[in-house]
Design a protein around this motif. Structure first.
Motif, short mmCIF file in Angstrom:
data_model
loop_
_atom_site.label_atom_id
_atom_site.label_comp_id
_atom_site.label_asym_id
_atom_site.label_seq_id
_atom_site.Cartn_x
_atom_site.Cartn_y
_atom_site.Cartn_z
N GLU A 64 0.62 -1.37 0.02
CA GLU A 64 -0.04 -0.03 -0.03
C GLU A 64 0.86 1.15 0.13
N ARG A 65 1.97 1.24 0.82
CA ARG A 65 2.90 2.26 0.78
C ARG A 65 3.39 2.50 -0.49
N ARG A 66 3.72 1.62 -1.44
CA ARG A 66 4.60 1.73 -2.58
C ARG A 66 3.50 2.25 -3.56
N ARG A 67 2.30 2.29 -3.37
CA ARG A 67 1.04 2.76 -4.28
C ARG A 67 0.80 4.14 -4.03
N LEU A 68 1.21 4.77 -3.04
CA LEU A 68 0.77 6.04 -2.54
C LEU A 68 1.29 7.23 -3.60
N PRO A 69 0.34 8.30 -3.83
CA PRO A 69 0.78 8.99 -4.93
C PRO A 69 1.90 9.99 -4.45
N TRP A 70 2.43 10.51 -5.50
CA TRP A 70 3.80 11.30 -5.20
C TRP A 70 3.54 12.78 -5.36
N VAL A 71 4.36 13.74 -4.88
CA VAL A 71 4.32 15.08 -4.87
C VAL A 71 5.77 15.66 -5.56
N ARG A 72 5.49 16.35 -6.82
CA ARG A 72 6.84 16.59 -7.44
C ARG A 72 7.58 17.74 -6.51
N VAL A 73 8.78 17.79 -6.46
CA VAL A 73 9.61 18.72 -5.58
C VAL A 73 9.93 19.92 -6.58
N ASP A 74 9.47 21.09 -6.33
CA ASP A 74 9.67 22.24 -7.20
C ASP A 74 10.59 22.97 -6.70
N LYS A 75 11.02 23.01 -5.56
CA LYS A 75 12.01 23.97 -5.04
C LYS A 75 13.29 23.46 -5.09
N ASN A 76 14.36 24.27 -5.36
CA ASN A 76 15.83 23.87 -5.65
C ASN A 76 16.69 23.99 -4.40
N TYR A 77 16.44 22.91 -3.54
CA TYR A 77 17.30 22.97 -2.36
C TYR A 77 18.68 22.93 -2.42
N VAL A 78 19.28 23.75 -1.61
CA VAL A 78 20.80 23.74 -1.76
C VAL A 78 21.51 23.42 -0.48
N PHE A 79 22.35 22.46 -0.24
CA PHE A 79 22.69 22.03 1.12
C PHE A 79 24.06 22.50 1.11
N ASP A 80 24.68 22.76 2.39
CA ASP A 80 26.09 22.68 2.61
C ASP A 80 26.67 21.28 3.25
N ARG A 109 13.90 10.03 -7.94
CA ARG A 109 14.26 10.97 -9.27
C ARG A 109 14.14 10.04 -10.42
N ASP A 110 13.56 10.80 -11.25
CA ASP A 110 13.28 9.73 -12.79
C ASP A 110 14.37 10.18 -13.53
N GLU A 111 14.46 9.43 -14.69
CA GLU A 111 15.32 9.55 -15.76
C GLU A 111 15.45 11.00 -16.19
N ALA A 112 14.39 11.91 -16.29
CA ALA A 112 14.58 13.19 -16.54
C ALA A 112 15.09 14.23 -15.56
N GLY A 113 15.41 13.57 -14.50
CA GLY A 113 15.79 14.37 -13.34
C GLY A 113 14.89 15.08 -12.45
N GLU A 114 13.74 14.84 -12.71
CA GLU A 114 12.53 15.24 -11.90
C GLU A 114 12.55 14.47 -10.45
N ILE A 115 12.28 15.28 -9.49
CA ILE A 115 12.40 14.58 -8.21
C ILE A 115 10.98 14.72 -7.30
N PHE A 116 10.64 13.63 -6.88
CA PHE A 116 9.20 13.60 -6.13
C PHE A 116 9.59 13.22 -4.60
N HIS A 117 8.70 13.76 -3.90
CA HIS A 117 8.60 13.24 -2.51
C HIS A 117 7.45 12.17 -2.38
N THR A 118 7.75 10.86 -1.88
CA THR A 118 7.10 9.73 -1.98
C THR A 118 6.37 9.22 -0.64
N TYR A 119 7.23 9.57 0.39
CA TYR A 119 6.94 9.00 1.66
C TYR A 119 7.75 9.96 2.79
N SER A 120 7.07 10.12 4.09
CA SER A 120 7.52 10.57 5.11
C SER A 120 6.96 9.87 6.52
#
Length: 243
Positions: free
Chosen positions: A36-52, A181-192
Motif C-alpha cells: 500500500e505504501r508503494r502505491r501512495l501518490p507522489w508530490v513533485r519537488v519544485d524547490k531547488n534545495y541547496v545544502f552545505d 528521481r526519474d530519468e528526466a531528473g525530476e524529483i518527487f517526494h514519495t513518503y515520510s
C-alpha cells in the motif's frame, strides 16, 4: 518483571507455535502495508534545495549520487547545539553500516540537520560515522518536510508534526523522508514518517523486543530516557537494568 510458568520443552514448543501463528499474521499485514505504501501518490519537488556539505554546496538532486531513490534521515541537531540529539544518534548508529546495502538496491541514504557542517563533521568523527551528512541551515528543507517548527507555530498550538496527529514537544523533531528521481531528473517526494513510525527502523529496539524484559522502559520519565550517546554509557548501567 512478570512471573513466567516453567514448562517442559514440548509444552514450550506448543506455546511458541501458537505465537508463531500470530507473528505470521503480523508479517502478512506488514507486507500488505508495504505494498500500500508503494502505491501512495507522489508530490513533485519544485524547490531547488541547496545544502552545505564538507565538499561545498550540493543540491537535493546531487544527494541521490546517480541513483533513483533517496532516503533522508532528519537528525535533530540545531545550530546552537554542541551535539546531535541522543535519540536520533541511536537511530544513526543503526543505519551507519546499512548504506552500502541500500546502494546495492539503487537507494542512497543521507542525514540532514540544521547545524553547520563544521559541527556535523566534528560529531560524525566523534561517533565514528561514515555516512553522508549535510546541513540544511541555509534552506527551508526542514520546515517544508515538517521536522523543524517556528516559535509562532508552536505558540499557536495547532499540531503540524506527524501530519497533524502529534502535539509539538519541541522545535526540532525526528523524521524520515523518501524521494524518487526519474530519468528526466525530476524529483518527487514519495513518503515520510515520524514519531512511532520511525520505530521499525531501529534495529536495537527490534532485538530488545525479542527479550523477556523487552525495552524495559516502564517507570522512566519518558520511554527513551535511558538512551545515551554511544560513548556515554557507564559500565554499571547494564547491572542497573536488571532490577
Amino acid at each position: 518483571m512478570q512471573q513466567h510458568q516453567i514448562v517442559s520443552r514440548e509444552q514450550w514448543i506448543a506455546a511458541r507455535k501458537a505465537h508463531l501463528a500470530h507473528e505470521k499474521e503480523l508479517s502478512q499485514a506488514r507486507e500488505r502495508l508495504a505494498e500500500e505504501r508503494r502505491r501512495l501518490p507522489w508530490v513533485r519537488v519544485d524547490k531547488n534545495y541547496v545544502f552545505d556539505s564538507p565538499n561545498g554546496t550540493v543540491t537535493l538532486g546531487d544527494l541521490f549520487k546517480g541513483r533513483p531513490q533517496l532516503v533522508v534521515q532528519h537528525v535533530m541537531f540545531a545550530p546552537d547545539w554542541d551535539t546531535a540529539c541522543k535519540n536520533c544518534s541511536f537511530w544513526a548508529d543503526g543505519f551507519e553500516r546499512m548504506v552500502p546495502h541500500l546502494a546495492a538496491r539503487d537507494t542512497t541514504m543521507v542525514a540532514v540537520s540544521l547545524a553547520p557542517v563544521a559541527k556535523l563533521e566534528a560529531f560524525k568523527k566523534r561517533m565514528g560515522w561514515t555516512f553522508d551528512w549535510v546541513s540544511s541551515g541555509g534552506n527551508d528543507f526542514n520546515y517544508d518536510y515538517e521536522v523543524t517548527f517556528t516559535r509562532e507555530q508552536i505558540d499557536k498550538g495547532v499540531p503540524k508534526y506527524n501530519f497533524g496527529t502529534t502535539p509539538f514537544y519541541g522545535p526540532e523533531l525526528p523524521g524520515i523522508s523518501v524521494f524518487y528521481r526519474d530519468e528526466a531528473g525530476e524529483i518527487f517526494h514519495t513518503y515520510s514518517c515520524f514519531a512511532r513510525g520511525l520505530d521499525m527502523m531501529n534495529a536495537a529496539y527490534q532485538y530488545l523486543d525479542l527479550t523477556p524484559l523487552g525495552r524495559h522502559e516502564d517507570g522512566l520519565p519518558y520511554p527513551m530516557d535511558w538512551v545515551r550517546l554511544r560513548d556515554q554509557y557507564e559500565p554499571q548501567a547494564t547491572k542497573a537494568c536488571r532490577g
